[in-house]
Write a protein that holds these residues in place. Structure first.
Motif, short mmCIF file in Angstrom:
data_model
loop_
_atom_site.label_atom_id
_atom_site.label_comp_id
_atom_site.label_asym_id
_atom_site.label_seq_id
_atom_site.Cartn_x
_atom_site.Cartn_y
_atom_site.Cartn_z
N GLY A 87 0.80 -1.22 0.00
CA GLY A 87 0.00 0.00 0.00
C GLY A 87 0.83 1.27 0.00
O GLY A 87 1.69 1.45 0.86
N GLU A 88 0.58 2.14 -0.97
CA GLU A 88 1.23 3.45 -0.99
C GLU A 88 0.39 4.48 -0.24
O GLU A 88 0.92 5.46 0.27
N ASN A 89 -0.91 4.25 -0.19
CA ASN A 89 -1.83 5.08 0.57
C ASN A 89 -2.71 4.15 1.39
O ASN A 89 -3.16 3.12 0.89
N LEU A 90 -2.94 4.52 2.64
CA LEU A 90 -3.72 3.67 3.54
C LEU A 90 -5.01 4.38 3.91
O LEU A 90 -4.99 5.48 4.45
N TYR A 91 -6.14 3.73 3.59
CA TYR A 91 -7.46 4.30 3.81
C TYR A 91 -8.17 3.57 4.93
O TYR A 91 -8.03 2.35 5.06
N GLN A 92 -8.95 4.30 5.70
CA GLN A 92 -9.83 3.67 6.68
C GLN A 92 -11.22 3.70 6.07
O GLN A 92 -11.94 4.69 6.18
N HIS A 93 -11.59 2.60 5.44
CA HIS A 93 -12.81 2.55 4.62
C HIS A 93 -14.09 2.80 5.40
O HIS A 93 -15.09 3.23 4.83
N ASP A 94 -14.09 2.55 6.69
CA ASP A 94 -15.33 2.68 7.44
C ASP A 94 -15.38 3.95 8.29
O ASP A 94 -16.19 4.06 9.20
N MET A 95 -14.52 4.92 7.98
CA MET A 95 -14.51 6.17 8.73
C MET A 95 -15.67 7.05 8.26
O MET A 95 -15.79 7.37 7.08
#
Length: 139
Positions: A87-95
């Motif tokens: 991962g180059e960018n890390l997302y918190q999908h449930d935020m």
């Protein structure tokens, strides 16, 4: 660190000078892997279990970095089990702290994702290539 035992079992089997310590409900397996001092642990499922386990790794074992393997969501249908994704960018999908913040925005950061350290991404890529080249020695 892995969320299910099957993700880390082979790594533990390849640790040299294996020592196992119990902290809370987790077994921390320490030794040398590919010539690097390594601690391997099954964290359990979920963000809270991962965060708790990562905290122990940093505070008790003073690790330089944490690599989480295994569980990941993917948006590309061509991805398969066993593929290596860095991962180059890390997302918190449930935020979702709306209406105070935009959907997906991590409160008080003005960000919808965290950027990975480019140096660590490069090292992870190099390590993945080395692993792929030598995988037959470890399975």
């Amino acid at each position: 660190m892995g969320a299910i035992p099957e993700e880390i079992d082979n790594l533990i089997a390849n640790l040299k000078n294996l020592k196992t310590e119990i902290q809370g409900e987790n077994s921390y397996h320490r030794g040398t892997l590919f010539g690097i001092d390594t601690t391997i642990v099954f964290s359990g499922c979920g963000k809270v279990a991962a965060a708790t386990t990562a905290s122990v790794l940093v505070l008790k074992y003073q690790v330089d970095m944490v690599i989480f393997i295994g569980v990941a969501g993917g948006l590309k249908p061509e991805l398969r089990i066993g593929d290596i994704v860095i991962g180059e960018n890390l997302y918190q999908h449930d935020m979702d702290a709306s209406p105070l913040f935009e959907r997906y925005e991590i409160p008080l950061t003005n960000k919808i994702f965290f950027e990975s350290n480019p140096t660590l991404v490069k090292k992870a890529h190099q390590a993945a290539l080395l692993f792929i080249d030598q995988i037959d020695n470890y399975i």
